[in-house]
Design a protein around this motif. Sequence first.
Motif, PDB file in Angstrom:
ATOM      1  N   ASN A  12       0.845  -1.190   0.000  1.00  0.00           N
ATOM      2  CA  ASN A  12       0.000   0.000   0.000  1.00  0.00           C
ATOM      3  C   ASN A  12       0.877   1.236   0.000  1.00  0.00           C
ATOM      4  N   ALA A  13       0.542   2.198  -0.827  1.00  0.00           N
ATOM      5  CA  ALA A  13       1.379   3.402  -0.929  1.00  0.00           C
ATOM      6  C   ALA A  13       1.435   4.170   0.385  1.00  0.00           C
ATOM      7  N   ALA A  14       0.493   3.923   1.276  1.00  0.00           N
ATOM      8  CA  ALA A  14       0.488   4.631   2.559  1.00  0.00           C
ATOM      9  C   ALA A  14       1.282   3.898   3.632  1.00  0.00           C
ATOM     10  N   ASP A  15       1.714   2.680   3.348  1.00  0.00           N
ATOM     11  CA  ASP A  15       2.456   1.900   4.338  1.00  0.00           C
ATOM     12  C   ASP A  15       3.798   2.547   4.646  1.00  0.00           C
ATOM     13  N   THR A  16       4.276   2.339   5.859  1.00  0.00           N
ATOM     14  CA  THR A  16       5.618   2.779   6.240  1.00  0.00           C
ATOM     15  C   THR A  16       6.469   1.549   6.546  1.00  0.00           C
ATOM     16  N   PHE A  17       7.774   1.694   6.345  1.00  0.00           N
ATOM     17  CA  PHE A  17       8.698   0.572   6.485  1.00  0.00           C
ATOM     18  C   PHE A  17       9.919   1.031   7.279  1.00  0.00           C
ATOM     19  N   THR A  18      10.406   0.163   8.133  1.00  0.00           N
ATOM     20  CA  THR A  18      11.638   0.414   8.878  1.00  0.00           C
ATOM     21  C   THR A  18      12.610  -0.714   8.588  1.00  0.00           C
ATOM     22  N   TRP A  19      13.751  -0.371   8.043  1.00  0.00           N
ATOM     23  CA  TRP A  19      14.747  -1.351   7.624  1.00  0.00           C
ATOM     24  C   TRP A  19      16.006  -1.241   8.469  1.00  0.00           C
ATOM     25  N   LYS A  20      16.730  -2.340   8.495  1.00  0.00           N
ATOM     26  CA  LYS A  20      18.071  -2.373   9.084  1.00  0.00           C
ATOM     27  C   LYS A  20      19.094  -2.456   7.959  1.00  0.00           C
ATOM     28  N   MET A  21      20.135  -1.638   8.058  1.00  0.00           N
ATOM     29  CA  MET A  21      21.256  -1.712   7.119  1.00  0.00           C
ATOM     30  C   MET A  21      22.513  -2.104   7.883  1.00  0.00           C
ATOM     31  N   VAL A  22      23.111  -3.224   7.481  1.00  0.00           N
ATOM     32  CA  VAL A  22      24.375  -3.657   8.073  1.00  0.00           C
ATOM     33  C   VAL A  22      25.505  -3.316   7.107  1.00  0.00           C
ATOM     34  N   THR A  23      26.663  -2.972   7.648  1.00  0.00           N
ATOM     35  CA  THR A  23      27.788  -2.552   6.818  1.00  0.00           C
ATOM     36  C   THR A  23      29.073  -3.233   7.265  1.00  0.00           C
ATOM     37  N   SER A  24      30.062  -3.140   6.410  1.00  0.00           N
ATOM     38  CA  SER A  24      31.383  -3.700   6.720  1.00  0.00           C
ATOM     39  C   SER A  24      32.339  -2.647   7.264  1.00  0.00           C
ATOM     40  N   TRP A  25      31.807  -1.462   7.615  1.00  0.00           N
ATOM     41  CA  TRP A  25      32.668  -0.340   7.988  1.00  0.00           C
ATOM     42  C   TRP A  25      32.397   0.112   9.421  1.00  0.00           C
ATOM     43  N   PRO A  26      33.378   0.711  10.060  1.00  0.00           N
ATOM     44  CA  PRO A  26      33.106   1.321  11.359  1.00  0.00           C
ATOM     45  C   PRO A  26      32.002   2.375  11.235  1.00  0.00           C
TER      46      PRO A  26
END
Length: 348
Positions: A12-26
């Motif tokens: 749905n265009a009104a939905d909100t999303f919360t994502w996690k981003m993991v990285t290889s950097w400090p």
Amino acid sequence: MTAMGTLPAVANAADTFTWKMVTSWPKNFPGVGQGPERLARLVDEMSDGRLKIKVYGAGQLVPGFEVLDSVSSGTAQIGHSASYYWKGKAPEAQFFAAVPFGMTAQEMNAWLHYGGGLELWNEVYDKFGVEVMAGGASGVQMGGWFNKEINSVADLDGLKMRMPGLGGDVMQQMGVATVSMPGGEIFTSLQSGAIDATEWIGPYNDLAFGLYQAAKYYYYPGWHEPTVTFEAIVNDDAMAELPKDLQAILRSAVRDVNQDMLDEYTARNNDALETLLNEHKVELRRYPQDVLDKARELSGEVVKKLGDSNDLAGRIYESYTTFEGKVEKWHEVSEQAYLNARNPEGVQ
């Protein structure tokens, strides 16, 4: 219709999303660590808060070398890393990070976006259930930090050096025992003597890590990494859950970060190099010609061997080398010719 007779879920265009981003950097590390932070801010602003991304530095949620596994499994929806870290899982992925004596950042971006490279890269990652995009570039790197002078190929024999990817394979052929480790472990390993030498990225990042405190000699050019193309990888299922407009926003933001990171390195590296030389009295050295000649010879063999390893690697090798040959011809009468004309005496 699904097997149970119900329609699949539609975003749905009104939905909100919360994502996690993991990285290889400090976390928040200059340059490569700031790229993911910029990506998160852009996505938040462009989506009016409908897609929020929380960025984790290496080790905060998963170790730096487990980014691909984490995104593939869905532990995190998105990751930022470099594809040569996965050489054990997908050796072909190394073509998309850095090829010794290969294409520069400008040339890599052209191949990826207009020469079929990105499609091949995603073919490599199909088995992991992720979509990959070019997520930044370092530009030409430095050759590395050493605790002793390198006057010939013979001086490399027996050294233990942090150098990942195909460049590390070439160094092994010249007698170096190479290791791969996340950036956050480099300084203590060099300072303690666990390694004798290291490459990282370039003056901007090397100054930030304080590598001048652990090694005296700083060599160039970075033949092993004429650029590193960093990657943004997204879990396929997570991407499919986003409405089309959020997918487009995410891809556009990654494309922005891809160029912005290269811009930052280009702007910051020389000032950082001046600081290293003038304030910290680092000794800047050019690799001896016999080292460069041998590295060039062995690089061709190492890269060709990877290309011969399987059908997909062969198709990537053919695409890469064909495009490189074409762009090299163009740059002979454009970029290279102009630089030679601008400064015929070379940098003094």
